[in-house]
Enzyme design. Structure first.
Site, PDB file in Angstrom:
ATOM      1  N   ILE A   1     -27.686  17.449 -10.036  1.00  0.00           N
ATOM      2  CA  ILE A   1     -28.116  17.828  -8.687  1.00  0.00           C
ATOM      3  C   ILE A   1     -29.550  17.382  -8.447  1.00  0.00           C
ATOM      4  CG2 ILE A   1     -28.584  19.779  -7.140  1.00  0.00           C
ATOM      5  CD1 ILE A   1     -26.268  21.295  -8.447  1.00  0.00           C
TER       6      ILE A   1
ATOM      7  N   LEU B   1     -33.570  24.509 -11.109  1.00  0.00           N
ATOM      8  CA  LEU B   1     -32.215  24.003 -11.378  1.00  0.00           C
ATOM      9  C   LEU B   1     -31.876  24.049 -12.860  1.00  0.00           C
ATOM     10  CD1 LEU B   1     -33.227  21.044  -9.273  1.00  0.00           C
ATOM     11  CD2 LEU B   1     -30.984  21.992  -8.785  1.00  0.00           C
TER      12      LEU B   1
ATOM     13  N   TYR C   1     -20.317  27.805 -23.245  1.00  0.00           N
ATOM     14  CA  TYR C   1     -20.461  29.254 -23.102  1.00  0.00           C
ATOM     15  C   TYR C   1     -20.045  29.993 -24.377  1.00  0.00           C
ATOM     16  CZ  TYR C   1     -20.582  27.849 -18.153  1.00  0.00           C
ATOM     17  OH  TYR C   1     -20.861  27.232 -16.958  1.00  0.00           O
TER      18      TYR C   1
ATOM     19  N   GLU D   1     -19.915  30.982  -9.768  1.00  0.00           N
ATOM     20  CA  GLU D   1     -19.297  31.761 -10.855  1.00  0.00           C
ATOM     21  C   GLU D   1     -19.717  33.225 -10.815  1.00  0.00           C
ATOM     22  OE1 GLU D   1     -18.202  30.701 -14.511  1.00  0.00           O
ATOM     23  OE2 GLU D   1     -17.463  28.762 -13.864  1.00  0.00           O
TER      24      GLU D   1
ATOM     25  N   TYR E   1     -22.203  33.126 -18.881  1.00  0.00           N
ATOM     26  CA  TYR E   1     -22.966  32.288 -17.939  1.00  0.00           C
ATOM     27  C   TYR E   1     -23.112  33.003 -16.592  1.00  0.00           C
ATOM     28  CZ  TYR E   1     -23.381  28.382 -14.516  1.00  0.00           C
ATOM     29  OH  TYR E   1     -23.733  27.552 -13.474  1.00  0.00           O
TER      30      TYR E   1
ATOM     31  N   ASN F   1     -18.725  23.882  -6.974  1.00  0.00           N
ATOM     32  CA  ASN F   1     -18.190  22.628  -7.509  1.00  0.00           C
ATOM     33  C   ASN F   1     -18.618  21.378  -6.744  1.00  0.00           C
ATOM     34  OD1 ASN F   1     -16.251  24.943  -8.374  1.00  0.00           O
ATOM     35  ND2 ASN F   1     -16.071  23.323  -9.891  1.00  0.00           N
TER      36      ASN F   1
ATOM     37  N   ARG G   1     -18.025  18.814 -17.739  1.00  0.00           N
ATOM     38  CA  ARG G   1     -17.242  19.510 -16.724  1.00  0.00           C
ATOM     39  C   ARG G   1     -16.057  18.642 -16.286  1.00  0.00           C
ATOM     40  NH1 ARG G   1     -22.497  21.484 -13.349  1.00  0.00           N
ATOM     41  NH2 ARG G   1     -23.328  19.623 -14.358  1.00  0.00           N
TER      42      ARG G   1
ATOM     43  N   ARG H   1     -10.148  25.328  -7.305  1.00  0.00           N
ATOM     44  CA  ARG H   1     -11.560  25.077  -7.029  1.00  0.00           C
ATOM     45  C   ARG H   1     -11.694  24.374  -5.679  1.00  0.00           C
ATOM     46  NH1 ARG H   1     -11.784  27.853 -10.862  1.00  0.00           N
ATOM     47  NH2 ARG H   1     -12.941  27.591 -12.800  1.00  0.00           N
TER      48      ARG H   1
ATOM     49  N   ASP I   1     -10.812  32.509 -16.742  1.00  0.00           N
ATOM     50  CA  ASP I   1     -11.197  31.649 -15.618  1.00  0.00           C
ATOM     51  C   ASP I   1     -11.082  32.405 -14.306  1.00  0.00           C
ATOM     52  OD1 ASP I   1     -12.067  29.451 -14.292  1.00  0.00           O
ATOM     53  OD2 ASP I   1     -10.412  28.148 -14.870  1.00  0.00           O
TER      54      ASP I   1
HETATM   55  N1  LIG Z   1     -22.964  21.033 -10.125  1.00  0.00           N
HETATM   56  C1  LIG Z   1     -22.417  22.131  -9.626  1.00  0.00           C
HETATM   57  O1  LIG Z   1     -21.435  22.070  -8.892  1.00  0.00           O
HETATM   58  C2  LIG Z   1     -22.993  23.486  -9.912  1.00  0.00           C
HETATM   59  C3  LIG Z   1     -22.162  24.590  -9.702  1.00  0.00           C
HETATM   60  C4  LIG Z   1     -22.680  25.865  -9.920  1.00  0.00           C
HETATM   61  C5  LIG Z   1     -23.996  26.016 -10.291  1.00  0.00           C
HETATM   62  N2  LIG Z   1     -24.787  24.929 -10.483  1.00  0.00           N
HETATM   63  C6  LIG Z   1     -26.184  25.183 -10.895  1.00  0.00           C
HETATM   64  O2  LIG Z   1     -27.045  24.186 -10.347  1.00  0.00           O
HETATM   65  C7  LIG Z   1     -28.079  23.880 -11.291  1.00  0.00           C
HETATM   66  C8  LIG Z   1     -28.105  22.379 -11.570  1.00  0.00           C
HETATM   67  O3  LIG Z   1     -26.826  21.991 -12.048  1.00  0.00           O
HETATM   68  P1  LIG Z   1     -26.445  20.475 -12.419  1.00  0.00           P
HETATM   69  O4  LIG Z   1     -25.022  20.320 -12.075  1.00  0.00           O
HETATM   70  O5  LIG Z   1     -27.458  19.542 -11.875  1.00  0.00           O
HETATM   71  O6  LIG Z   1     -26.539  20.565 -14.014  1.00  0.00           O
HETATM   72  P2  LIG Z   1     -27.282  19.572 -15.027  1.00  0.00           P
HETATM   73  O7  LIG Z   1     -26.943  20.038 -16.386  1.00  0.00           O
HETATM   74  O8  LIG Z   1     -26.979  18.173 -14.678  1.00  0.00           O
HETATM   75  O9  LIG Z   1     -28.813  19.851 -14.718  1.00  0.00           O
HETATM   76  C9  LIG Z   1     -29.564  20.865 -15.344  1.00  0.00           C
HETATM   77  C10 LIG Z   1     -30.842  20.239 -15.826  1.00  0.00           C
HETATM   78  O10 LIG Z   1     -31.638  21.258 -16.428  1.00  0.00           O
HETATM   79  C11 LIG Z   1     -32.290  20.675 -17.518  1.00  0.00           C
HETATM   80  N3  LIG Z   1     -32.685  21.711 -18.469  1.00  0.00           N
HETATM   81  C12 LIG Z   1     -31.858  22.563 -19.141  1.00  0.00           C
HETATM   82  N4  LIG Z   1     -32.578  23.324 -19.973  1.00  0.00           N
HETATM   83  C13 LIG Z   1     -33.880  22.944 -19.822  1.00  0.00           C
HETATM   84  C14 LIG Z   1     -35.089  23.358 -20.426  1.00  0.00           C
HETATM   85  N5  LIG Z   1     -35.097  24.318 -21.378  1.00  0.00           N
HETATM   86  N6  LIG Z   1     -36.247  22.772 -20.044  1.00  0.00           N
HETATM   87  C15 LIG Z   1     -36.231  21.794 -19.095  1.00  0.00           C
HETATM   88  N7  LIG Z   1     -35.104  21.352 -18.503  1.00  0.00           N
HETATM   89  C16 LIG Z   1     -33.951  21.920 -18.846  1.00  0.00           C
HETATM   90  C17 LIG Z   1     -31.261  19.745 -18.136  1.00  0.00           C
HETATM   91  O11 LIG Z   1     -31.851  18.770 -18.978  1.00  0.00           O
HETATM   92  C18 LIG Z   1     -30.609  19.159 -16.896  1.00  0.00           C
HETATM   93  O12 LIG Z   1     -31.224  17.943 -16.527  1.00  0.00           O
HETATM   94  C19 LIG Z   1     -27.785  24.736 -12.525  1.00  0.00           C
HETATM   95  O13 LIG Z   1     -28.557  25.903 -12.444  1.00  0.00           O
HETATM   96  C20 LIG Z   1     -26.320  25.085 -12.402  1.00  0.00           C
HETATM   97  O14 LIG Z   1     -26.023  26.299 -13.045  1.00  0.00           O
HETATM   98  C21 LIG Z   1     -24.299  23.663 -10.321  1.00  0.00           C
END
Ligand SMILES: NC(=O)c1ccc[n+]([C@@H]2O[C@H](COP(=O)([O-])OP(=O)(O)OC[C@H]3O[C@@H](n4cnc5c(N)ncnc54)[C@H](O)[C@@H]3O)[C@@H](O)[C@H]2O)c1
Length: 398
Positions: free
Chosen positions: A25, A94, A103, A139, A183, A212, A233, A258, A335
């Site tokens: 994201i 993020l 998990y 979630e 989570y 999603n 995922r 989803r 789930d």
């Molecule tokens: N993609 C989706 O549809 C979705 C759905 C629900 C929630 N989310 C939430 O959105 C956010 C971003 O999700 P995403 O899909 O981009 O996931 P992603 O895993 O691609 O991005 C998360 C980023 O956080 C960084 N990160 C993790 N731990 C770290 C740390 N200790 N220090 C520094 N950086 C750290 C990772 O390196 C990664 O680049 C998350 O919080 C996720 O829970 C995303």
């Protein structure tokens, strides 16, 4: 060029600190901020692989982007995090471990990264009076009330029982032995902290619950740009198996539902949240596309159809295979049954409504994956063929 928000106010350039901004994201959000706005991005992450195209020197936005390779977990006393938050106008968090396969196997990391590690971010936002946009997850809703009714119950079709609403739906998790909910539980805890702190300390916040979001750069293809033993995922899992001609694995028959939303449309919603604080502050937003609601089995079948079409191969060449959640994720898996977002609030406050249908989204994702990975897959096939007859590989046994 001057830009105006939904209330006709001129948008002032902001310095935005994106923690975890190097992920799926984050990379799309940073692209948007740098290509289409005058905002400055301070990106914190442990990896810059997905944003390296944004960090090229001499690009016209180069002065507006900084990357700080920081693991927030190991940033003792927050020596790096604190000054970067203090130097920003807005913080977007993020950072997370958010792949279901982790998990069970990394419970402590999952819980910490989704709750404990976010606590200092909340504290520094209060201390320096910074606005916070926190990424939570759909979630947090857990299972629907409808899932507890007998399958043929008359109430099964009452939308209130499964449509997920930010301020009405309860958060229903499985029992403690269903480890999948660690989570969601961690995400819920930090949502509750942010909400409570805003009341006590006037913290300006918005909570985003993505449903999603999918698109290019989501996770990794095993053995190419991620470890072979790791499980990404569902989109990346299915894509990797299609590229390799292997069957798509349906966990427990792929009956969970989803709603999928294209990342670039979702990023439009995030930009509206960023640039319309008066409308977004103090709110929780579902961000998803209820029109793209399918079972995982239907997703697999549609991906096969689209992939066969794009690669001009017969769809019959690609198959699905049922696997138990116990074999795929290990014991304690559970789930959500359905995840359909109610979109009333974001539509009313920000006028956001996604339009892109799932088939089009999947075509964009698969086109991108084929371009991105075709030479790596070809090398893999060539080297395998040197050692094997090739029969086993192409027959798709796994
Ligand atoms: N993609 C989706 O549809 C979705 C759905 C629900 C929630 N989310 C939430 O959105 C956010 C971003 O999700 P995403 O899909 O981009 O996931 P992603 O895993 O691609 O991005 C998360 C980023 O956080 C960084 N990160 C993790 N731990 C770290 C740390 N200790 N220090 C520094 N950086 C750290 C990772 O390196 C990664 O680049 C998350 O919080 C996720 O829970 C995303």
């Amino acid at each position: 060029m001057e830009r105006f928000n939904l209330d006709g106010e001129k948008i002032k350039p902001l310095t935005i600190c994106l923690i975890g901004g190097g992920g799926f994201i984050g990379s799309h959000l940073c692209e948007k901020l740098l290509y289409k706005t005058q905002h400055t991005a301070i990106i914190i992450d442990i990896s810059s692989t997905k944003i390296k195209h944004l960090l090229r020197p001499y690009s016209c936005w180069f002065g507006r982007v900084q990357f700080h390779e920081i693991n927030v977990k190991r940033d003792t006393l927050h020596r790096h995090l604190e000054p970067l938050i203090a130097a920003s106008d807005l913080v977007i968090n993020l950072a997370a471990i958010c792949t279901p396969a982790n998990y069970n196997t990394r419970p402590l990391d999952t819980i910490k990264s989704n709750s404990v590690d976010a606590i200092p971010v909340v504290e520094f936002c209060i201390k320096y009076k910074k606005r916070l946009i926190h990424f939570s997850s759909c979630e947090v809703y857990g299972k629907t009330i409808g899932s507890f009714l007998p399958k043929d119950h008359a109430l099964q079709n009452v939308s209130e029982l499964y449509l997920l609403k930010e301020y009405d739906s309860p958060c229903i998790f499985g029992s403690i032995d269903k480890q999948r909910w660690t989570y969601a539980c961690a995400k819920q805890m930090i949502e509750r902290l942010i909400y409570a702190q805003s009341a006590l300390h006037s913290l300006e916040f918005t909570i985003v619950r993505p449903f999603n979001w999918i698109g290019p750069r989501m996770d990794f293809i095993r053995g190419i740009d991620g470890p072979r033993e790791a499980v990404p995922r569902v989109l990346a899992c299915f894509t990797g198996n299609l590229l390799r001609g292997k069957p798509l694995k349906l966990v427990d028959g792929g009956q969970s539902q989803r709603s999928f939303c294209y990342i670039k449309e979702a990023i439009e919603a995030v930009l509206l949240i960023i640039e319309n604080p008066a409308r977004a502050n103090g709110k929780i937003f579902n961000v998803g596309n209820p029109e793209n609601d399918v079972t995982i089995k239907q997703l697999a079948e549609l991906m096969i159809e689209v992939y066969a079409d794009v690669t001009k191969q017969p769809a019959s060449k690609f198959t699905t295979i049922d696997v138990s959640s116990n074999n795929f994720y290990g014991p304690g898996y559970d789930d959500s049954d359905k995840r359909i977002p109610d979109m009333t609030i974001i539509n009313r406050e920000l006028g956001w409504k996604p339009a892109m249908r799932l088939r089009t989204i999947l075509k964009l994702c698969l086109d991108h994956a084929i371009n991105e990975y075709k030479s790596a897959i070809k090398n893999e096939c060539d080297s395998l063929l040197e050692f094997h007859t090739g029969y086993e590989y192409f027959s798709g046994s796994e």
